[in-house]
Design a protein around this motif. Structure first.
Motif, PDB file in Angstrom:
ATOM      1  N   GLU A 243       0.463  -1.484  -0.404  1.00 26.82           N
ATOM      2  CA  GLU A 243      -0.294   0.129   0.137  1.00 26.82           C
ATOM      3  C   GLU A 243       0.873   1.045   0.008  1.00 26.82           C
ATOM      4  O   GLU A 243       0.365   2.130  -1.078  1.00 26.82           O
ATOM      5  N   LEU A 244       1.899   1.115   0.894  1.00 23.51           N
ATOM      6  CA  LEU A 244       3.113   2.581   0.420  1.00 23.51           C
ATOM      7  C   LEU A 244       3.317   1.989  -0.237  1.00 23.51           C
ATOM      8  O   LEU A 244       3.657   3.904  -0.902  1.00 23.51           O
ATOM      9  N   GLU A 245       4.008   1.066  -0.657  1.00 17.07           N
ATOM     10  CA  GLU A 245       5.077   1.284  -2.303  1.00 17.07           C
ATOM     11  C   GLU A 245       3.676   1.675  -3.492  1.00 17.07           C
ATOM     12  O   GLU A 245       4.533   2.728  -4.307  1.00 17.07           O
ATOM     13  N   THR A 246       3.074   1.493  -3.213  1.00 16.28           N
ATOM     14  CA  THR A 246       1.507   1.917  -4.840  1.00 16.28           C
ATOM     15  C   THR A 246       1.084   3.263  -4.839  1.00 16.28           C
ATOM     16  O   THR A 246       0.149   3.844  -5.358  1.00 16.28           O
ATOM     17  N   LEU A 247       1.559   3.870  -3.860  1.00 13.05           N
ATOM     18  CA  LEU A 247       1.202   5.581  -3.515  1.00 13.05           C
ATOM     19  C   LEU A 247       1.181   6.408  -4.802  1.00 13.05           C
ATOM     20  O   LEU A 247       2.714   6.494  -4.688  1.00 13.05           O
ATOM     21  N   PRO A 248       1.027   7.245  -5.384  1.00 14.65           N
ATOM     22  CA  PRO A 248       1.154   7.838  -6.813  1.00 14.65           C
ATOM     23  C   PRO A 248       2.309   8.639  -6.048  1.00 14.65           C
ATOM     24  O   PRO A 248       2.518   9.610  -5.114  1.00 14.65           O
ATOM     25  N   PRO A 249       3.408   8.608  -6.596  1.00 16.89           N
ATOM     26  CA  PRO A 249       4.824   9.579  -6.630  1.00 16.89           C
ATOM     27  C   PRO A 249       3.983  11.151  -6.716  1.00 16.89           C
ATOM     28  O   PRO A 249       3.010  11.571  -7.270  1.00 16.89           O
ATOM     29  N   ALA A 250       5.184  11.977  -6.769  1.00 15.47           N
ATOM     30  CA  ALA A 250       4.247  13.499  -6.149  1.00 15.47           C
ATOM     31  C   ALA A 250       5.659  14.181  -6.161  1.00 15.47           C
ATOM     32  O   ALA A 250       6.588  14.106  -6.240  1.00 15.47           O
ATOM     33  N   ALA A 251       4.417  15.401  -6.980  1.00 14.30           N
ATOM     34  CA  ALA A 251       5.608  16.073  -7.713  1.00 14.30           C
ATOM     35  C   ALA A 251       5.264  17.805  -7.084  1.00 14.30           C
ATOM     36  O   ALA A 251       3.768  17.842  -6.950  1.00 14.30           O
ATOM     37  N   ALA A 252       6.379  18.263  -7.307  1.00 15.73           N
ATOM     38  CA  ALA A 252       5.528  20.232  -6.796  1.00 15.73           C
ATOM     39  C   ALA A 252       4.693  20.781  -8.151  1.00 15.73           C
ATOM     40  O   ALA A 252       4.755  21.241  -8.567  1.00 15.73           O
ATOM     41  N   THR A 253       3.313  20.210  -8.089  1.00 13.65           N
ATOM     42  CA  THR A 253       2.489  20.670  -8.968  1.00 13.65           C
ATOM     43  C   THR A 253       1.508  20.847  -8.156  1.00 13.65           C
ATOM     44  O   THR A 253       0.531  19.546  -7.237  1.00 13.65           O
ATOM     45  N   ARG A 254       0.197  21.425  -8.311  1.00 13.36           N
ATOM     46  CA  ARG A 254      -0.819  22.031  -7.758  1.00 13.36           C
ATOM     47  C   ARG A 254      -1.824  20.342  -7.982  1.00 13.36           C
ATOM     48  O   ARG A 254      -2.155  20.344  -6.763  1.00 13.36           O
ATOM     49  N   ALA A 255      -1.712  19.539  -9.225  1.00 15.20           N
ATOM     50  CA  ALA A 255      -2.706  18.621  -9.234  1.00 15.20           C
ATOM     51  C   ALA A 255      -1.893  17.131  -8.091  1.00 15.20           C
ATOM     52  O   ALA A 255      -2.486  16.687  -8.003  1.00 15.20           O
ATOM     53  N   SER A 256      -0.682  17.400  -8.498  1.00 17.20           N
ATOM     54  CA  SER A 256      -0.341  16.010  -7.703  1.00 17.20           C
ATOM     55  C   SER A 256       0.040  16.467  -6.260  1.00 17.20           C
ATOM     56  O   SER A 256       0.120  15.092  -5.993  1.00 17.20           O
ATOM     57  N   VAL A 257       0.245  17.408  -6.297  1.00 16.84           N
ATOM     58  CA  VAL A 257       0.385  17.518  -4.016  1.00 16.84           C
ATOM     59  C   VAL A 257      -1.952  17.031  -4.044  1.00 16.84           C
ATOM     60  O   VAL A 257      -1.156  16.074  -2.533  1.00 16.84           O
ATOM     61  N   ILE A 258      -2.295  17.559  -4.322  1.00 17.68           N
ATOM     62  CA  ILE A 258      -4.062  17.246  -4.039  1.00 17.68           C
ATOM     63  C   ILE A 258      -4.129  15.816  -4.194  1.00 17.68           C
ATOM     64  O   ILE A 258      -4.735  15.442  -3.487  1.00 17.68           O
ATOM     65  N   ALA A 259      -4.062  15.180  -5.594  1.00 17.18           N
ATOM     66  CA  ALA A 259      -3.783  13.532  -6.337  1.00 17.18           C
ATOM     67  C   ALA A 259      -2.982  13.172  -4.367  1.00 17.18           C
ATOM     68  O   ALA A 259      -4.078  11.609  -4.264  1.00 17.18           O
ATOM     69  N   GLY A 260      -1.919  13.528  -4.371  1.00 14.36           N
ATOM     70  CA  GLY A 260      -1.181  12.583  -3.614  1.00 14.36           C
ATOM     71  C   GLY A 260      -2.037  13.002  -2.030  1.00 14.36           C
ATOM     72  O   GLY A 260      -1.877  12.148  -1.270  1.00 14.36           O
ATOM     73  N   ASN A 261      -2.633  13.834  -1.668  1.00 13.36           N
ATOM     74  CA  ASN A 261      -3.046  13.610  -0.250  1.00 13.36           C
ATOM     75  C   ASN A 261      -4.315  13.387  -0.150  1.00 13.36           C
ATOM     76  O   ASN A 261      -4.721  11.931   0.954  1.00 13.36           O
ATOM     77  N   GLY A 262      -5.186  13.241  -1.286  1.00 16.92           N
ATOM     78  CA  GLY A 262      -6.632  12.304  -1.589  1.00 16.92           C
ATOM     79  C   GLY A 262      -6.197  10.919  -1.460  1.00 16.92           C
ATOM     80  O   GLY A 262      -6.652  10.099  -0.535  1.00 16.92           O
TER      81      GLY A 262
END
Length: 190
Positions: A130-149
């Motif tokens: 579960e931890l390994e399959t979390l989406p990778p994060a980039a310093a973009t609005r969409a990525s940060v929001i998706a990662g938090n979700g």
């Protein structure tokens, strides 16, 4: 490190070790069975501790849930200020809390969790996946929001299940307020 109380040594061939300078008042925090005394002028040593079984409790889990929700709610301010790099820092805090929650699920005592470089043996295969399959994060609005979700979905599902098993009073009002706040401010639903 730690105000000169720990000396971290790395050799030319990258063998590393720490030397801790321990005062008498610090001895109760240590297990004598896990230390090698290099120099001891006064002869005081920490006791060898008998391991006691650790069980997660509402008192150990609820603060993690509250802190997770607090940090998660800060997402709106960071996104509003376009602080996407700091958003990655917040996401890493949420990841750390998720890892700590998983160790609570596994009844791993805080003193038995080891250093920052050893966690895999303490997690189940499912938890690691579960931890390994979390989406990778980039310093973009969409990525940060998706990662938090994604991490909120993972953490809250696991925390709720663990909390129920511990008969913990769930912070439902705090969770609901955080969900409303994030949906209204950044369009995040989870």
């Amino acid at each position: 490190l730690f105000g000169g109380r720990v000396l971290n040594v790395v050799t030319e061939d990258w063998r590393r070790f720490d030397i801790a300078f321990i005062e008498a008042a610090d001895l109760p925090r240590y297990d004598g069975a896990q230390l090698v005394s290099l120099f001891n002028r006064v002869g005081l040593e920490p006791r060898r501790q008998v391991p006691t079984p650790y069980r997660a409790s509402a008192a150990s889990v609820l603060p993690k849930v509250n802190e997770f929700l607090r940090i998660l709610g800060l997402l709106a301010g960071g996104i509003g200020r376009e602080e996407y790099v700091l958003g990655l820092t917040g996401l890493e805090h949420l990841r750390r809390l998720t890892l700590e929650l998983m160790l609570e699920e596994n009844n791993v005592a805080p003193a038995s969790r080891g250093g920052a470089l050893r966690r895999n043996p303490l997690l189940t295969e499912e938890q690691r996946l579960e931890l390994e399959t979390l989406p990778p994060a980039a310093a973009t609005r969409a990525s940060v929001i998706a990662g938090n979700g994604a991490i909120a979905t993972l953490f809250l599902r696991r925390a709720r299940r663990l909390g129920e098993s511990l008969h913990m009073v769930w912070p439902a009002a705090f969770e609901a307020a955080t969900r409303r706040h994030l949906e209204r401010s950044v369009g995040l639903t989870f």
